[in-house]
Design a protein around this motif. Sequence first.
Motif, short mmCIF file in Angstrom:
data_model
loop_
_atom_site.label_atom_id
_atom_site.label_comp_id
_atom_site.label_asym_id
_atom_site.label_seq_id
_atom_site.Cartn_x
_atom_site.Cartn_y
_atom_site.Cartn_z
N TYR A 1 -4.26 -11.18 6.34
CA TYR A 1 -4.83 -10.31 7.37
C TYR A 1 -6.18 -9.80 6.87
N VAL A 2 -7.18 -10.65 6.93
CA VAL A 2 -8.44 -10.38 6.25
C VAL A 2 -9.21 -9.23 6.90
N ALA A 3 -9.11 -9.08 8.21
CA ALA A 3 -9.82 -7.99 8.87
C ALA A 3 -9.27 -6.64 8.44
N ALA A 4 -7.98 -6.60 8.10
CA ALA A 4 -7.36 -5.35 7.67
C ALA A 4 -7.73 -5.00 6.24
N GLU A 5 -8.02 -6.00 5.41
CA GLU A 5 -8.36 -5.73 4.01
C GLU A 5 -9.57 -4.80 3.90
N GLY A 6 -10.46 -4.90 4.87
CA GLY A 6 -11.50 -3.89 4.99
C GLY A 6 -12.88 -4.28 4.54
N GLN A 7 -12.99 -4.95 3.40
CA GLN A 7 -14.31 -5.18 2.83
C GLN A 7 -15.17 -6.14 3.66
N LEU A 8 -14.56 -6.82 4.60
CA LEU A 8 -15.33 -7.66 5.52
C LEU A 8 -16.07 -6.83 6.55
N GLY A 9 -15.54 -5.65 6.89
CA GLY A 9 -16.16 -4.85 7.94
C GLY A 9 -16.24 -5.62 9.24
N ALA A 10 -15.13 -6.28 9.58
CA ALA A 10 -15.15 -7.29 10.64
C ALA A 10 -15.52 -6.73 12.01
N TYR A 11 -15.20 -5.48 12.28
CA TYR A 11 -15.44 -4.93 13.61
C TYR A 11 -16.64 -3.99 13.66
N HIS A 12 -17.44 -3.98 12.61
CA HIS A 12 -18.68 -3.20 12.68
C HIS A 12 -19.67 -3.92 13.59
N PRO A 13 -20.29 -3.23 14.52
CA PRO A 13 -21.18 -3.90 15.48
C PRO A 13 -22.29 -4.73 14.83
N LEU B 1 -9.03 1.25 10.95
CA LEU B 1 -8.12 2.11 10.20
C LEU B 1 -6.66 1.69 10.32
N LEU B 2 -6.19 1.44 11.52
CA LEU B 2 -4.78 1.09 11.69
C LEU B 2 -4.44 -0.26 11.05
N PRO B 3 -5.26 -1.30 11.20
CA PRO B 3 -4.98 -2.53 10.45
C PRO B 3 -4.99 -2.33 8.94
N THR B 4 -5.88 -1.47 8.44
CA THR B 4 -5.90 -1.22 7.00
C THR B 4 -4.61 -0.55 6.55
N MET B 5 -4.10 0.38 7.34
CA MET B 5 -2.82 0.99 7.02
C MET B 5 -1.70 -0.04 7.03
N HIS B 6 -1.77 -0.97 7.97
CA HIS B 6 -0.82 -2.07 8.06
C HIS B 6 -0.87 -2.90 6.77
N ALA B 7 -2.08 -3.28 6.35
CA ALA B 7 -2.22 -4.11 5.15
C ALA B 7 -1.81 -3.34 3.90
N LEU B 8 -2.13 -2.05 3.85
CA LEU B 8 -1.77 -1.24 2.68
C LEU B 8 -0.26 -1.18 2.50
N ARG C 1 -3.89 -4.09 18.16
CA ARG C 1 -3.88 -3.69 19.58
C ARG C 1 -3.99 -2.18 19.71
N ALA C 2 -3.18 -1.46 18.91
CA ALA C 2 -3.24 0.01 18.97
C ALA C 2 -4.58 0.51 18.46
N GLY C 3 -5.13 -0.15 17.44
CA GLY C 3 -6.42 0.26 16.91
C GLY C 3 -7.54 0.08 17.92
N ALA C 4 -7.50 -1.02 18.66
CA ALA C 4 -8.53 -1.25 19.69
C ALA C 4 -8.45 -0.18 20.77
N LEU C 5 -7.24 0.18 21.17
CA LEU C 5 -7.07 1.24 22.17
C LEU C 5 -7.58 2.57 21.63
N ALA C 6 -7.25 2.88 20.37
CA ALA C 6 -7.71 4.13 19.77
C ALA C 6 -9.24 4.16 19.69
N SER C 7 -9.85 3.05 19.35
CA SER C 7 -11.31 3.00 19.26
C SER C 7 -11.96 3.24 20.62
N ALA C 8 -11.42 2.61 21.64
CA ALA C 8 -11.98 2.80 22.98
C ALA C 8 -11.85 4.26 23.43
#
Length: 724
Positions: A82-94, A252-259, A694-701
């Motif tokens: 789950y590479v997007a959750a690992e965080g260091q990619l910053g995958a969802y930064h605009p 944040l939520l994916p990172t908690m998932h990965a952690l 999915r929950a993280g995307a909703l929280a972000s919006a």
Amino acid sequence: MSQTETHHAAHFEPKPQRALSAWIQLAALASFAALAAPFFWGRVYVADDLGEFHLPVRNFYAEQLRRGESFDWMPGLYGGFYVAAEGQLGAYHPLHLLAYRWLPLGAAFDLELLASYPLMFLGMSLFLRRLVGRRDAALFGALAFTFCGFNLLHFVHPNAVAIVAHLPWLLLAIDVALSANDARRRAVAELAVGLLTASQLLLGYPQFVWFSLLAETAFVAWRLLGAPAELRRVVGLLWAQALGAMAAGIQLLPTMHALAGSVRRIPDADFANSGSLHPLNLVQLVAPYLFQTRVVGQNTHELGLYAGAVPCLLCIWLVGQRRNWQGFRPLVLGLIVCGLLALLLAAGEFGGLYRLQAWVPLANRFRFPCRAIVLVQFCMAVGAAVAIGLMLSLRAEPKTDRPARGIGPVWIAFLLSVALALVAPLIWPEYVADPLLVWCGPLLVGAAAVLISLTLRGARGAAVALVIFTALDLSCYGLSYSVCQRTADLHDFVAEISLPPDHSNLRVAAAADGTTLRTGDRMLLAGLQRIDGYAGLEPARQLDYATTPALQLAGVGWVWHTASNPSKTAQEWTRIAPTAPRARLVTQTVSSEHPDDIATLGMEVAAVEQPVALPPASPGDAQVTADAPGRITIETQAPTRQLLITTESYDSGWQAVVDDQPQPAVRVNGDFLGCVVDAGRHHVGFEFRPWSLRAGALASACGLGLLLCTCWFRVRRAPNHHHP
């Protein structure tokens, strides 16, 4: 202008220093040009983690973006990660989404690494201009911080530097939100705080967000002590930060998932204290090249404390100028207190303060307390800005005794540097660097002391020389380690990767035979996929992939050995056979959670967590028809109900569909993905759709929407007239 600004400006604005400001900006530009030179030569930065982690995962990220496909699940690491959750990619930064979608990989990567420095310089100069009032002093402090040892040594950790680059902008916005009389300005400032907080969290390195939060809290406390603000302004800031954190929910939520599924889920004290700053590292302040690794320890970029000879001596000089602090007394005292606390925090097990962090949820999962050095050097840069402004102001006073005022402590620091150069080779002969490097410390500190003395005396050109010397000192120290070590042509860097003779449809591993070797992920650039890997949030697995049976279950066909492995004399590939196919059906299962039992079961029997009733029969046929990151399609044909097993790593985010009907995904053989299929021909689809995303995307919006609505509502309610 706020009361604080007016009070400070009264001390630092009598004579504009446009010429010196221009020299500082030119020095900063030259330092940045040296940092960015490889980019203009068409090369990429590949030293340390840049080439071994960041570039390979960003290559996957860029390829997926260009294909318009999901990038959350990366098959190339750990058999699926789950590479997007690992965080260091910053995958969802605009900015990452835009850069890696539209720019070539090398250009996007270099841009990500370099963009933080001009943004940090600009933000720091604006913040310090508001804090100390004088433009040249603010620019000098910005130069000292942007190119300080921490920010250049940590060039190999781009997310960390990017988060730090937000800090001066956050403090600037917080100051406006607390002090501005115009309600519209306060609303916009709070919006900026929320957006900057979200941007930091989306970059995915939460330890540095924690350091930033500590600095923000200290700054708010200092501002409230000096000029108490209305409580609602503080509440407004907290609300903005909370919404900013909510807007970063997609990270944040994916990172908690990965952690929760990583080896860090239950850290111990040894893990938390690993990377503590040994007190002997204080000698770096006046002897930066004394030791072979520059530091007491082996991890130079983590333990590097040197912030430049001039900023260090300016801070020493400032402490001795108590009678001249005038309106800056609260600021200087605050810097001293915060700097010492940050130093204790960086000392980890040697300082004691780090134990308090063990009681803070999430923050107790961080290691390398020495990274709090960034707060130490931030305080030093602000102190240097105050000192240079005060020095230039004192120089303009018509007093006969001003040239020699307070210079004694500076020369004591020089004598200490000389003493270290003389004594260290006798005390630590095996750790001390070559004499030429050892004596660089006294030369640098001595030159800085001379330039400070000449600047105090009003010598022509001394201040300009001080600026140029500072830029050269910081650039040589940082760039010689982080940039000059290794840059490469991207195609050549990939071409150097050794490939096994035949790696089609087979995974590889980089360690076996009981070794603990961990190599980087560079081989992923050549299209290889690994069952092991290198990442910050390494997933916890049940099988021991240093054993051949575990490698066979994982579909590993080749193992890469290096000279670090005592059983091998050279780098080479070793074949593993037989090995499990990508997908297969089995008719025998056992309930087992013990890795030793799982690894000895072989290919015909599968271990599951919950009993699965399967009738005796011959295994059917499983054919993979589509295999993409986060999406696998398999056609099965079986005479009876059987268990389908893949070599993809299991994660709770996987969902299985059999003939368009949801089916529970099963953890098989400790680490792998599977599901039960009935007799006959079936179409099986696995898709990675974790609830956290999915929950993280909703929280972000929701968070972003509330943040914008809050600002709009407050601006609309604000009175039209302006109160100065």
